[in-house]
Design a protein around this motif. Structure first.
Motif, PDB file in Angstrom:
ATOM      1  N   GLN A 189       2.732   6.293  21.035  1.00 26.79           N
ATOM      2  CA  GLN A 189       3.191   6.174  19.472  1.00 26.79           C
ATOM      3  C   GLN A 189       1.934   6.735  18.486  1.00 26.79           C
ATOM      4  OE1 GLN A 189       4.026   2.015  19.060  1.00 26.79           O
ATOM      5  NE2 GLN A 189       4.997   1.620  20.814  1.00 26.79           N
ATOM      6  N   ALA A 190       2.415   6.928  17.258  1.00 27.80           N
ATOM      7  CA  ALA A 190       1.397   7.381  16.425  1.00 27.80           C
ATOM      8  C   ALA A 190       0.349   6.078  16.274  1.00 27.80           C
ATOM      9  CB  ALA A 190       2.227   7.640  15.163  1.00 27.80           C
ATOM     10  N   PRO A 191      -0.710   5.996  16.101  1.00 28.93           N
ATOM     11  CA  PRO A 191      -1.517   5.155  15.663  1.00 28.93           C
ATOM     12  C   PRO A 191      -1.299   4.334  14.490  1.00 28.93           C
ATOM     13  CG  PRO A 191      -2.953   7.171  16.275  1.00 28.93           C
ATOM     14  CD  PRO A 191      -1.586   7.563  15.976  1.00 28.93           C
ATOM     15  N   ASP A 192      -1.309   3.028  14.804  1.00 31.40           N
ATOM     16  CA  ASP A 192      -0.906   2.182  13.612  1.00 31.40           C
ATOM     17  C   ASP A 192      -2.007   1.459  12.872  1.00 31.40           C
ATOM     18  OD1 ASP A 192       1.158   0.760  12.646  1.00 31.40           O
ATOM     19  OD2 ASP A 192       1.256  -0.892  13.780  1.00 31.40           O
ATOM     20  N   ALA A 193      -2.753   2.583  12.131  1.00 39.24           N
ATOM     21  CA  ALA A 193      -3.919   2.132  11.563  1.00 39.24           C
ATOM     22  C   ALA A 193      -3.953   2.886  10.044  1.00 39.24           C
ATOM     23  CB  ALA A 193      -5.010   2.284  12.317  1.00 39.24           C
ATOM     24  N   ALA A 194      -4.808   2.203   9.245  1.00 39.97           N
ATOM     25  CA  ALA A 194      -5.100   3.021   7.928  1.00 39.97           C
ATOM     26  C   ALA A 194      -6.423   2.659   7.728  1.00 39.97           C
ATOM     27  CB  ALA A 194      -4.180   2.590   6.860  1.00 39.97           C
ATOM     28  N   VAL A 195      -7.243   3.627   7.303  1.00 42.41           N
ATOM     29  CA  VAL A 195      -8.747   3.314   6.844  1.00 42.41           C
ATOM     30  C   VAL A 195      -9.231   3.837   5.525  1.00 42.41           C
ATOM     31  CG1 VAL A 195     -11.090   3.794   7.542  1.00 42.41           C
ATOM     32  CG2 VAL A 195      -9.367   3.731   9.375  1.00 42.41           C
ATOM     33  N   ALA A 196      -9.926   3.077   4.769  1.00 44.99           N
ATOM     34  CA  ALA A 196     -10.405   3.806   3.506  1.00 44.99           C
ATOM     35  C   ALA A 196     -11.921   3.547   3.784  1.00 44.99           C
ATOM     36  CB  ALA A 196     -10.144   2.734   2.467  1.00 44.99           C
ATOM     37  N   ASP A 245      -7.903  -2.007  -1.282  1.00 41.87           N
ATOM     38  CA  ASP A 245      -6.820  -2.674  -0.851  1.00 41.87           C
ATOM     39  C   ASP A 245      -5.343  -2.131  -1.151  1.00 41.87           C
ATOM     40  OD1 ASP A 245      -5.747  -5.166  -0.166  1.00 41.87           O
ATOM     41  OD2 ASP A 245      -5.741  -5.777  -2.237  1.00 41.87           O
ATOM     42  N   ARG A 246      -5.566  -1.674  -2.514  1.00 39.88           N
ATOM     43  CA  ARG A 246      -4.197  -0.844  -3.164  1.00 39.88           C
ATOM     44  C   ARG A 246      -3.828   0.256  -2.287  1.00 39.88           C
ATOM     45  NH1 ARG A 246      -6.779  -1.776  -8.062  1.00 39.88           N
ATOM     46  NH2 ARG A 246      -6.777   0.488  -8.683  1.00 39.88           N
ATOM     47  N   LEU A 247      -4.595   0.902  -1.806  1.00 43.35           N
ATOM     48  CA  LEU A 247      -4.442   2.102  -1.050  1.00 43.35           C
ATOM     49  C   LEU A 247      -3.910   1.718   0.408  1.00 43.35           C
ATOM     50  CD1 LEU A 247      -7.119   4.680  -2.239  1.00 43.35           C
ATOM     51  CD2 LEU A 247      -4.784   4.501  -2.652  1.00 43.35           C
ATOM     52  N   LEU A 248      -4.693   0.816   0.918  1.00 42.92           N
ATOM     53  CA  LEU A 248      -4.415   0.341   2.329  1.00 42.92           C
ATOM     54  C   LEU A 248      -3.078  -0.310   2.354  1.00 42.92           C
ATOM     55  CD1 LEU A 248      -8.040  -0.838   3.437  1.00 42.92           C
ATOM     56  CD2 LEU A 248      -6.526   1.257   4.326  1.00 42.92           C
ATOM     57  N   SER A 249      -2.734  -1.306   1.255  1.00 36.84           N
ATOM     58  CA  SER A 249      -1.590  -1.970   1.201  1.00 36.84           C
ATOM     59  C   SER A 249      -0.343  -1.274   1.260  1.00 36.84           C
ATOM     60  CB  SER A 249      -1.604  -3.041   0.314  1.00 36.84           C
ATOM     61  OG  SER A 249      -1.672  -2.446  -1.113  1.00 36.84           O
ATOM     62  N   SER A 250      -0.470   0.210   0.849  1.00 36.10           N
ATOM     63  CA  SER A 250       0.684   0.741   0.757  1.00 36.10           C
ATOM     64  C   SER A 250       1.250   1.567   2.200  1.00 36.10           C
ATOM     65  CB  SER A 250       0.465   2.185   0.015  1.00 36.10           C
ATOM     66  OG  SER A 250      -0.657   3.231   0.441  1.00 36.10           O
ATOM     67  N   GLY A 307      -2.537  10.826  13.293  1.00 35.75           N
ATOM     68  CA  GLY A 307      -1.750   9.916  12.869  1.00 35.75           C
ATOM     69  C   GLY A 307      -2.036   8.755  12.032  1.00 35.75           C
ATOM     70  N   VAL A 308      -3.658   8.560  11.981  1.00 32.25           N
ATOM     71  CA  VAL A 308      -4.140   7.295  11.181  1.00 32.25           C
ATOM     72  C   VAL A 308      -3.852   8.024   9.614  1.00 32.25           C
ATOM     73  CG1 VAL A 308      -6.409   6.419  10.531  1.00 32.25           C
ATOM     74  CG2 VAL A 308      -5.614   6.757  13.143  1.00 32.25           C
ATOM     75  N   HIS A 309      -3.590   6.909   8.987  1.00 32.26           N
ATOM     76  CA  HIS A 309      -3.613   7.061   7.346  1.00 32.26           C
ATOM     77  C   HIS A 309      -5.148   6.722   6.832  1.00 32.26           C
ATOM     78  CE1 HIS A 309       0.507   6.167   8.381  1.00 32.26           C
ATOM     79  NE2 HIS A 309       0.958   6.431   7.226  1.00 32.26           N
ATOM     80  N   PHE A 310      -5.552   7.524   5.910  1.00 34.34           N
ATOM     81  CA  PHE A 310      -6.780   7.487   5.532  1.00 34.34           C
ATOM     82  C   PHE A 310      -7.014   7.854   3.874  1.00 34.34           C
ATOM     83  CE2 PHE A 310      -6.632  11.980   6.633  1.00 34.34           C
ATOM     84  CZ  PHE A 310      -7.680  12.593   5.806  1.00 34.34           C
ATOM     85  N   ALA A 311      -8.019   7.396   3.528  1.00 34.49           N
ATOM     86  CA  ALA A 311      -8.509   7.914   2.242  1.00 34.49           C
ATOM     87  C   ALA A 311     -10.099   7.776   1.868  1.00 34.49           C
ATOM     88  CB  ALA A 311      -7.892   6.876   1.011  1.00 34.49           C
ATOM     89  N   VAL A 312     -10.395   8.691   0.767  1.00 37.14           N
ATOM     90  CA  VAL A 312     -11.873   8.542   0.531  1.00 37.14           C
ATOM     91  C   VAL A 312     -11.977   8.124  -0.595  1.00 37.14           C
ATOM     92  CG1 VAL A 312     -14.125   9.822   0.327  1.00 37.14           C
ATOM     93  CG2 VAL A 312     -12.425  10.181   2.101  1.00 37.14           C
ATOM     94  N   ILE A 313     -12.763   7.254  -1.165  1.00 40.30           N
ATOM     95  CA  ILE A 313     -13.085   6.586  -2.362  1.00 40.30           C
ATOM     96  C   ILE A 313     -14.641   6.881  -2.851  1.00 40.30           C
ATOM     97  CG2 ILE A 313     -13.286   4.556  -3.769  1.00 40.30           C
ATOM     98  CD1 ILE A 313     -10.843   3.601  -2.013  1.00 40.30           C
ATOM     99  N   GLY A 314     -14.877   7.339  -4.029  1.00 39.89           N
ATOM    100  CA  GLY A 314     -16.000   7.584  -4.765  1.00 39.89           C
ATOM    101  C   GLY A 314     -16.440   6.228  -5.515  1.00 39.89           C
ATOM    102  N   GLY A 315     -17.290   5.627  -5.173  1.00 42.02           N
ATOM    103  CA  GLY A 315     -17.549   4.272  -6.010  1.00 42.02           C
ATOM    104  C   GLY A 315     -18.880   4.515  -7.029  1.00 42.02           C
ATOM    105  N   THR A 316     -18.566   4.142  -8.356  1.00 40.36           N
ATOM    106  CA  THR A 316     -19.494   3.879  -9.017  1.00 40.36           C
ATOM    107  C   THR A 316     -19.260   2.682  -9.899  1.00 40.36           C
ATOM    108  OG1 THR A 316     -18.398   5.462 -10.874  1.00 40.36           O
ATOM    109  CG2 THR A 316     -20.046   6.393  -9.512  1.00 40.36           C
ATOM    110  N   ALA A 358      -0.403  -1.866  11.372  1.00 39.63           N
ATOM    111  CA  ALA A 358      -1.086  -3.225  11.859  1.00 39.63           C
ATOM    112  C   ALA A 358      -2.483  -3.233  11.396  1.00 39.63           C
ATOM    113  CB  ALA A 358      -0.768  -3.159  13.348  1.00 39.63           C
ATOM    114  N   ILE A 359      -3.122  -2.269  11.519  1.00 39.45           N
ATOM    115  CA  ILE A 359      -4.826  -2.637  11.271  1.00 39.45           C
ATOM    116  C   ILE A 359      -4.940  -1.485  10.061  1.00 39.45           C
ATOM    117  CG2 ILE A 359      -7.003  -1.572  12.230  1.00 39.45           C
ATOM    118  CD1 ILE A 359      -5.327  -3.423  14.381  1.00 39.45           C
ATOM    119  N   ARG A 360      -5.846  -2.560   9.217  1.00 40.15           N
ATOM    120  CA  ARG A 360      -6.253  -1.802   7.964  1.00 40.15           C
ATOM    121  C   ARG A 360      -7.784  -2.021   7.797  1.00 40.15           C
ATOM    122  NH1 ARG A 360      -1.239  -4.522   6.357  1.00 40.15           N
ATOM    123  NH2 ARG A 360       0.161  -2.998   5.633  1.00 40.15           N
TER     124      ARG A 360
END
Length: 447
Positions: free
Chosen positions: A57-64, A153-158, A97-106, A162-164
């Motif tokens: 299956q496609a991996p059941d995960a998301a990473v920020a 949290d907003r991005l991962l919850s979208s 297949g993993v969902h992901f995003a990159v956030i710049g923090g200031t 199973a794994i965030r």
């Protein structure tokens, strides 16, 4: 909250180590509970799990990935470049297949990739796009970590996964929001995703970074030299890609007139769980353990039972590993029993189980290191010497060689067995911060 069917969960086992014998009238039962998960997946780009959960299956995960882009990241300029390279290394480690995003923090959080409030799905094309987008990472502004976590949290919850998981990098103190704002963000995110936190350089606050990791059931560490970021980020992402089941709880049921004194994770790190209990039915409570891959962890459970006479015995607690299930009621993965038996055999009732003794010492070691460093910062040299001397003594007795090496950079050891030390006159900031950050790391007891 993720839900699972019985066919896609790794195998868990629970082993209980204790001396169940109490003297007449004895009330305190201690046990070390070892939880082991087997059947995890293989990590790396384009690889899905070959066994159990997710097979075929496609991996059941998301990473920020949250990267500090405050102005201090430009001092020296190599720090920002190393952060970009580290983020690229983490992206390259994502499985297809993993969902992901990159956030710049200031002082605010900004979506660097993919943007528009969504997550990308890892593949050759999106990995390259993400690497290109990393050029947008530039140092300016302040630091408000709570906003980074809220966006993650907003991005991962979208994502319906199973794994965030989050990875957070900072190089400075959280100066542009009130401490209460960060705590509120952590409270809101707890149980929704796990997060590993890293401090780069030596201008960040150890208690902030370790507090983030503790609240979100992740790991914390220092990367004193920014050139080590890429290797560390790659390792963190490999660990995240190895997780296959989330929302695992340690459930403790106790009989009438029995109470839980405390619950601590004691390996691979010391983590206090007592205050995180959520009620789970009559006389039962759940303690969160986060996400699991192929791994083993130890927990110290202390139970207070009613006093009883010689010859009596009882079940002091039933330990279960549970996860939410698609059917609604929690699924039990494994169980173990904690017993109490009253005896007049003094040798039996006074023997301390080796596992319990070992981890009691490890917990004390973590505590005296923190107390010693706090005393040193407060100018209490006598208090610091006493506490860090005790730490040297314990680390040696417990076979914790890594902690012994870190202590030797803060104190000169005169007599290991006696715990006699002298505070070093000059201590590098990186050495003191490394000792503080890693003070809760433990070594497994030899069974």
């Amino acid at each position: 909250m993720a839900k699972f069917s019985k066919s896609n969960v790794p195998q868990f086992s629970v082993d209980v180590y204790q001396n169940e014998y109490l003297p007449e009238g004895g009330r305190e039962v201690n046990a070390v509970v070892t939880v082991t998960s087997t059947g995890g997946g293989t990590v790396g780009p384009g690889v899905t799990s070959p066994s159990g959960f997710g097979a075929g299956q496609a991996p059941d995960a998301a990473v920020a990935i949250m990267v500090d882009c405050s102005g201090s990241m430009d001092y020296p300029p190599t720090k920002m470049r190393n952060a970009r390279d580290a983020t690229a290394a983490a992206i390259d480690t994502l499985r297809d297949g993993v969902h992901f995003a990159v956030i710049g923090g200031t002082h605010v959080a900004k979506e660097v990739y993919p943007g528009d409030g969504r997550l990308a799905v890892a593949g050759p094309g999106t990995r390259q796009e993400a690497r290109n987008a990393l050029r947008k990472l530039a140092a300016s502004g302040g630091t408000a970590i709570g906003t980074w976590l809220q966006l993650a949290d907003r991005l991962l919850s979208s994502a319906d996964v199973a794994i965030r998981h989050g990875i957070l990098l900072t190089d400075g103190r959280n100066e542009h929001e009130a401490p209460g704002d960060l705590k509120a963000a952590l409270d809101a995110c707890a149980g929704r995703f796990t997060c590993d936190a890293r401090g780069v350089g030596t201008d960040w606050e150890v208690k902030e970074v370790t507090g983030i990791a503790s609240a979100l059931l992740g790991t914390a560490d220092i990367v004193a030299d920014p050139s080590g970021l890429a290797e560390d980020f790659q390792h963190m992402m490999e660990e995240a890609m190895g997780k296959e089941v989330a929302d695992v709880a340690l459930r403790l049921w106790t009989p009438m007139d029995t109470e839980i004194a405390f619950v601590k994770q004691v390996a691979p790190t010391v983590e206090e769980l007592t205050g995180r209990r959520t009620e789970a039915g009559p006389r039962a409570g759940d303690y969160p353990t986060g996400s699991w891959g192929d791994e083993s962890r130890d927990y110290h459970v202390c139970v207070r039972v009613p006093a009883a006479g010689v010859g009596q015995e009882m079940l002091a607690a039933r330990v279960s590993l549970v996860i939410p299930s698609a059917e609604g009621s929690p699924q039990t993965l494994a169980q173990g029993l904690v017993r109490a038996v009253w005896t007049d055999d003094m040798a039996a009732s006074t023997t301390i189980n080796p596992q319990v003794a070992h981890y009691t010492g490890q917990a004390e070691l973590a505590q005296v290191i923190q107390e010693g460093l706090n005393a040193r910062k407060a100018g209490d040299d006598d208090g610091a010497t006493a506490k860090l001397g005790r730490a040297v003594q314990l680390a040696d007795a417990l076979g914790n060689e890594d902690t012994s090496k870190l202590l030797s950079k803060v104190v000169d050891v005169v007599d290991v067995a006696a715990g006699t030390v002298r505070l070093k006159k000059r201590v590098e900031d990186a050495d003191e911060m490394t000792l503080e950050t890693r003070s809760t790391k433990t070594v497994r007891v030899k069974k």
